[in-house]
Motif scaffolding. Sequence first.
Motif, PDB file in Angstrom:
ATOM      1  N   GLN A 447       0.543  -1.056   0.256  1.00 29.42           N
ATOM      2  CA  GLN A 447      -0.286   0.524  -0.338  1.00 29.42           C
ATOM      3  C   GLN A 447       0.611   1.479   0.331  1.00 29.42           C
ATOM      4  N   ALA A 448       2.413   1.194   0.072  1.00 24.29           N
ATOM      5  CA  ALA A 448       3.251   2.298   0.598  1.00 24.29           C
ATOM      6  C   ALA A 448       3.838   2.612  -1.369  1.00 24.29           C
ATOM      7  N   THR A 449       2.353   3.339  -2.249  1.00 24.98           N
ATOM      8  CA  THR A 449       2.694   3.448  -3.879  1.00 24.98           C
ATOM      9  C   THR A 449       3.537   3.852  -4.194  1.00 24.98           C
ATOM     10  N   SER A 450       4.123   4.787  -3.216  1.00 27.82           N
ATOM     11  CA  SER A 450       5.098   5.735  -3.962  1.00 27.82           C
ATOM     12  C   SER A 450       6.782   4.679  -3.665  1.00 27.82           C
ATOM     13  N   LEU A 451       6.681   3.704  -3.266  1.00 27.19           N
ATOM     14  CA  LEU A 451       7.787   2.963  -2.778  1.00 27.19           C
ATOM     15  C   LEU A 451       9.260   3.027  -4.057  1.00 27.19           C
ATOM     16  N   VAL A 452      10.327   3.480  -4.158  1.00 26.93           N
ATOM     17  CA  VAL A 452      10.666   2.785  -5.821  1.00 26.93           C
ATOM     18  C   VAL A 452      12.004   2.406  -5.012  1.00 26.93           C
ATOM     19  N   SER A 453      12.195   1.983  -4.085  1.00 28.84           N
ATOM     20  CA  SER A 453      13.431   1.606  -3.705  1.00 28.84           C
ATOM     21  C   SER A 453      13.234   0.761  -2.498  1.00 28.84           C
ATOM     22  N   ILE A 454      13.473  -0.289  -2.621  1.00 35.23           N
ATOM     23  CA  ILE A 454      13.060  -1.369  -0.922  1.00 35.23           C
ATOM     24  C   ILE A 454      14.597  -2.676  -0.472  1.00 35.23           C
ATOM     25  N   GLN A 455      15.026  -1.895   0.471  1.00 31.53           N
ATOM     26  CA  GLN A 455      16.542  -2.286   0.783  1.00 31.53           C
ATOM     27  C   GLN A 455      15.694  -3.567   2.623  1.00 31.53           C
ATOM     28  N   LEU A 456      15.826  -4.875   1.545  1.00 33.20           N
ATOM     29  CA  LEU A 456      15.316  -5.356   3.540  1.00 33.20           C
ATOM     30  C   LEU A 456      16.293  -6.430   3.645  1.00 33.20           C
ATOM     31  N   ASN A 457      17.562  -6.262   3.067  1.00 31.49           N
ATOM     32  CA  ASN A 457      18.414  -7.513   2.925  1.00 31.49           C
ATOM     33  C   ASN A 457      19.305  -7.566   4.351  1.00 31.49           C
ATOM     34  N   ASP A 458      20.051  -8.419   4.461  1.00 34.35           N
ATOM     35  CA  ASP A 458      20.526  -8.996   5.276  1.00 34.35           C
ATOM     36  C   ASP A 458      20.053  -8.210   7.178  1.00 34.35           C
ATOM     37  N   ASN A 459      18.533  -9.621   6.894  1.00 36.05           N
ATOM     38  CA  ASN A 459      18.017  -9.405   8.278  1.00 36.05           C
ATOM     39  C   ASN A 459      17.723 -10.884   8.696  1.00 36.05           C
ATOM     40  N   GLN A 460      16.468 -10.841   9.376  1.00 35.98           N
ATOM     41  CA  GLN A 460      16.050 -12.007   9.764  1.00 35.98           C
ATOM     42  C   GLN A 460      14.747 -12.464   9.521  1.00 35.98           C
ATOM     43  N   PHE A 461      14.434 -11.855   8.183  1.00 36.32           N
ATOM     44  CA  PHE A 461      12.575 -12.049   8.325  1.00 36.32           C
ATOM     45  C   PHE A 461      12.400 -13.088   7.041  1.00 36.32           C
ATOM     46  N   ALA A 462      10.953 -13.917   7.722  1.00 37.84           N
ATOM     47  CA  ALA A 462      10.858 -14.601   6.853  1.00 37.84           C
ATOM     48  C   ALA A 462       9.680 -15.093   6.288  1.00 37.84           C
ATOM     49  N   GLY A 463       9.035 -16.640   6.123  1.00 40.33           N
ATOM     50  CA  GLY A 463       7.733 -16.011   5.465  1.00 40.33           C
ATOM     51  C   GLY A 463       7.634 -15.767   3.846  1.00 40.33           C
ATOM     52  N   ASN A 464       6.957 -15.437   3.937  1.00 43.62           N
ATOM     53  CA  ASN A 464       6.153 -15.522   2.418  1.00 43.62           C
ATOM     54  C   ASN A 464       6.573 -13.756   2.265  1.00 43.62           C
ATOM     55  N   ILE A 465       7.223 -13.438   0.620  1.00 42.50           N
ATOM     56  CA  ILE A 465       7.135 -11.926   0.302  1.00 42.50           C
ATOM     57  C   ILE A 465       5.979 -11.400  -0.384  1.00 42.50           C
ATOM     58  N   PRO A 466       4.912 -10.765   0.310  1.00 47.00           N
ATOM     59  CA  PRO A 466       3.711 -10.263  -0.429  1.00 47.00           C
ATOM     60  C   PRO A 466       3.822 -10.179  -1.345  1.00 47.00           C
ATOM     61  N   GLU A 467       2.140 -11.101  -1.605  1.00 47.50           N
ATOM     62  CA  GLU A 467       1.875 -11.096  -2.919  1.00 47.50           C
ATOM     63  C   GLU A 467       1.487 -10.310  -4.498  1.00 47.50           C
ATOM     64  N   LYS A 468       1.130  -9.240  -3.134  1.00 50.17           N
ATOM     65  CA  LYS A 468       0.642  -7.905  -4.072  1.00 50.17           C
ATOM     66  C   LYS A 468       1.580  -7.358  -3.917  1.00 50.17           C
ATOM     67  N   ILE A 469       2.886  -7.173  -3.706  1.00 52.44           N
ATOM     68  CA  ILE A 469       4.434  -6.497  -4.662  1.00 52.44           C
ATOM     69  C   ILE A 469       4.220  -6.297  -5.346  1.00 52.44           C
ATOM     70  N   GLY A 470       3.575  -6.620  -6.568  1.00 51.23           N
ATOM     71  CA  GLY A 470       3.309  -5.777  -7.559  1.00 51.23           C
ATOM     72  C   GLY A 470       2.707  -4.152  -8.082  1.00 51.23           C
ATOM     73  N   ASP A 471       1.969  -4.244  -6.503  1.00 55.59           N
ATOM     74  CA  ASP A 471       1.110  -2.865  -6.325  1.00 55.59           C
ATOM     75  C   ASP A 471       2.324  -2.180  -6.897  1.00 55.59           C
ATOM     76  N   LEU A 472       3.218  -2.261  -6.380  1.00 52.22           N
ATOM     77  CA  LEU A 472       4.083  -0.897  -6.497  1.00 52.22           C
ATOM     78  C   LEU A 472       5.117  -0.814  -7.735  1.00 52.22           C
ATOM     79  N   LYS A 473       3.862  -0.063  -9.007  1.00 53.41           N
ATOM     80  CA  LYS A 473       3.670   0.144 -10.418  1.00 53.41           C
ATOM     81  C   LYS A 473       6.350   1.027 -10.092  1.00 53.41           C
ATOM     82  N   GLN A 474       6.152   2.100  -8.944  1.00 49.81           N
ATOM     83  CA  GLN A 474       7.207   2.846  -9.277  1.00 49.81           C
ATOM     84  C   GLN A 474       8.169   2.304  -8.559  1.00 49.81           C
TER      85      GLN A 474
END
Length: 976
Positions: A447-474
Motif C-alpha cells: 500500500q506504500a505505492t510511492s516506493l522506488v527502492s526497498i532494501q531489506l537485505n541481511d535481516n531475519q525476515f521469514a515467511g512469504n514475500i507479499p503477493e501484492k508487491i506487484g502493486d508497487l508500480k514505481q
Amino acid sequence: MSPAYPSLFFLCFLCLFSAIKSDELQVLLDIKTALQKSNTNVFNSWDARNPICKFPGITCDARNSVKEIELSNQNLTGALPLKSICQLPSLDRLSLGFNSLYGTITNDLNSCTKLQYLDLGNNFFTGPFPDISSLSQLQHLYLNQSGFGGAFPWKSLTNLTNLVTVSVGDNQFDPTPFPAELLSLKNLSWLYLANCSIQGTIPESIGDLTELVNLELSDNNLSGEIPWQISKLEKLWQLELYNNSLTGRLPVGLRNLTNLENFDASMNYLEGDLSELRFLTNLVSIQLYENELSGEVPAEFGEFKKLVNLSLYTNKLTGTLPSTLGSWANFDFIDVSENNLTGPIPPDMCKKGTMRGLLMLQNNLTGEIPATYANCVTLERFRVSKNSLSGTVPGGIWGLPNVNIIDIQMNQFEGPMTADIGKAKALGQLFIGNNRLSGEVPEELSQATSLVSIQLNDNQFAGNIPEKIGDLKQLSSLHLEKNMFSGQIPDSLGSCTSLSDLNMADNSLSGAIPSSLGDLPTLNSLNISGNRLSGQIPDSLSSLKLSLLDLSDNRLTGRIPQSLSIEAYNGSFAGNPGLCSETIGSFRRCSPKSGVSSSVRTIILCFAVGSLVLLLAIAGYMHLKKKEKDHERSLKEESWDVKSFHVLTFSEDDILDSIKQENLIGKGGSGNVYKVALANGKELAVKHIWNTDSSSRKRSISTAPILGKRGQKSKEFDAEVQTLSSIRHVNVVKLYCSITSEDSSLLVYEYLPNGSLWDRLHTSQKMELDWQTRYEIALGAAKGLEYLHHGCDRPVIHRDVKSSNILLDEFFKPRIADFGLAKIVQANGGKDSTHVIAGTHGYIAPEYGYTYKVNEKSDVYSFGVVLMELISGKRPIEPEYGDNRDIVDWVSSKLKNKESVLSIVDSRIPESFKEDAIKVLRIAILCTARVAAMRPTMRSVVQMLEDAEPCKLVSIVVSKEAANKRKDPEMFNQDP
C-alpha cells in the motif's frame, strides 16, 4: 512689469510642462514597443488616452513627472531602450528584476543621473556592465544573476558613497581579488558577492564596514583564514562563506556577533572546535558541513531558543549531542552525519511538530529511537544508518505520512516491520538492511505505492514475500537477499515495470522462476541465487538485457536458453546439476529422448506446432497490416502542430508517412523510435510519444502494439523539447522540430548511423574502437556536457548520462542524447530535486540516495562511469565485481600499484596507448569522488581531457595516498 507679462510667463510654463509630459509619454511608449513581445498584461493600458501616472508600474512625483518604474516579475522580454528611459528627468527608481530581458547595457545608463535604486537582477543580459560613476545618488544596486560577464567596473563604485546595497553575485565576471573599492563604502549594509569569481583572501579591512547587516561571499575562490576583524561587524544578521577554500579556525571574537541569525561556512577546510559559537544565542541556522571541525557540539546549542536548522555533517566532531537540542523553536532540520558522535538521539527535536529532516547516519550513536518521533508527522527524511542503535523501531515510524526516506540500515535493530507501513503514502526509499529485524513482511507494504527502492537485505525476515508487491508500480530496486524468506517468488513482480535491480539471493525460496520476470522492460540486474528454486529457466528471460544475472545454487533443471549461454553470464548457472547446455562446456550436453516412437512423436508434434504457428503468423500478418493501415489513416486524420527549431527540408507528411512498423528501430520507456529516409537522401530519427490524458485519445487501443506504450508523454516530452529546442552544440543531438497533436507527439532528430557508445562497447555487434577514437568520444561528450552545464542561459542537468545516451555519427563523433530526464536549473538559483531516483543503475551518483539533490556534479559522476567504460571495456555492473558493487568499486580495488592499475585498461588497447588511458582513468576517478563537492566541474574535465590528449606522454599512477590528498578518504571504500 505690465500685467500681460505674468500671463505670458504662465502660458510659456504650461507649454513647457505640456512638452515635458509629451516627452515622458513617448518614453513610456518606447518601452512598451521595445518589450511588446512580452507575455504580460501590464502594458494593456499604456496608451495616450490615459494619464501616464495611472500606468501600471509607474509612480509620479508631486509634479506628475515619472519618478519610479517598477516592472519586476512581469514576464518582460526584449532589449531595454535605455537611451529613452534615461530621458525621464525625475526618474530615481528603475526596478526590472526577475524578467527575461536580454541584450547589452550601454553607457546610456550614465544619463540616469538621479537614480537612487537600480535593479536589473535575474535577467539574461550579455556582455560587461558599464562604468556607472556618474550615478552619484545611487543607494541600491541589484545586478545579481543578470548574465553580465567580463571585467566588472569596481572602480566606478568608489564615487558612489551613498551605496547601501551592492548585490552583484551569480555572474560570470573575470576573476579578481576582493574589490578594495568596496571597502571605502562605509554606508554599506547589504553586500552580496556570491559566485562572482572573487579570489584570494578576505581583507582585514572588511571590519571597517560596520554597518553591514548581510555579508555573502559564498561560491568563490577565497582562501586563507577568516580574518578576526570580521568580529567587528556587530550588526551582522547573516554571514555566508560556504563553498570556498577557507582554512584555519573560526576566528576569536566571532562571539561578538550577537545579532547573527544565519551562519554558513560549509564546504571549506575549517578546523578546530565550535566554542566561539556558544555565545551566539540568536542563531537560527548553523551550517558548517563538509569541513574538518573537531571537538564537541557545545552544550549551549541545546539552549538556543531560535535554532531551527543545524547542519554539521562530514566533520570530525565527537561527544554527545545536547539532550534539549531543537526543543525550543519550530525546529526544522538536523544533519550531523559522518562524524564520530556518541550517545543517544536527542528526544525532543520534533517537540513543536515542525521537523522535516533527521539525518544522523554514520556516527557511533547508541540507544533506541526515541518514541517521540513516531508522532512526528511532518518528518520527510529519517536517516540514522551506520550507527550502533538498538531496540525495536517504534511502530509509528513505519507509517509517517510525509516521510519519503526511512534509512536505518547497518544498526542492531530487532523486532518486526509493522503494518503501519501501509500508511506511508509518500515513502520512496526504505533502507533497513543489515539489522536483526524479524517476522513476516506485512502485506500492507504494497500500500506504500510511492516506493522506488526497498532494501531489506541481511535481516531475519521469514515467511512469504507479499503477493501484492506487484502493486508497487514505481519500484526500481528490490533487495531481499540474505533473509529467511520461503514460498514462491510472487508472479505479480512482473507488474513492477520500472524494476531495474532485483536481488533475492540466499533465502529459502522455492517453486519455479516466474516467467513474468521476463516482462520487466528495464530490468538490469537479477540475482536469485542460493535458493531452492526448481523447474526450467523461463525462455522469457532471454528478452532481458541484463548487466548481471545470477541463478546459481538452486535446483533448476532442463536446458539453459541459448540466448543466455554467453560469456557475460559465466558462472550464472553454477550449482544447478540438473541443467544442460549445448554451448557451455561445464554443463552436460542436452540430448533428445531415445526410441523410435519418441522420435516419431517429436516429429508429429513439431509438424503440428509448426502448422499452427504458420497459421497464426499469417493471421497475425494480415491483422498487423490492417492495424498499420488504420494507424496510418488515423495519423493523417489528426490535427498536427509543427514547431520548427531549425530550417526544415521536409514536410509534416514526410514524417507521418514513415511512422510504420518496418521503420521501427528502437523502443524506450518514453516511446518508440523510427528511422525516416527522405527523398533527398537525408535520414532522420523520430521519437513517438503518447500524451498522458487518456480522455483525449481518439485511437482504438488496437494501435498500441505499433505505437508503443501509452500514457508516457508529458514529462519526458516537455523536458526534452524545452531542453533541446534552445541548444546549439556540435556534441548535443540536434532536434529539428516537434509535431504534436491532441493524442500524441513526435520529436524529429538528426539520425546517428553508428548507434550508441554502449552498442559499440558491449553488445554482440560491438566493434573495435582504437584508443584515439575512444579518447575523441570522451572529449566530445565532455564538451557536450560542459555546454549544458556552463554554456546555456541556465545550467541544464541531464540526469541520465550513460553510454547508451551517447550517440555516434558516421565519423564516430559523439552526441549527448535523451533529455527525457533533464531539468533546467531554476532562475532563482535553486537546484531541482526529486523524490524519484532518476538515472540508470550503475551510473547513479551516491548522493541521490543521500540527499535527493540533483545537480551538475551528479552528471559529472555519471560521466566518470562512462570514462571507466571507455578505458576498461567493461559494463558498469558485471558479475565479477561482486554483490552490490559496480565499476567504481572495482576500479578502486585495483588502485594498489602500477601493474594493478594497468590491468584495468581494456586488453584491446595496444600497450603503447595504455599510459594515455591511465591519464584518462585519473580523470574518471576524480569525477566519481564520493563527495559531490570534490568532483571537478565539466569545464575542468574538458581541460583535463585536452591535457591528456594521446601522445602527450605523462605517466600517472593513481594511488590511495593521492586520493587522500583530495580530501576524499572514502573514495576507495565506498559502501554499496
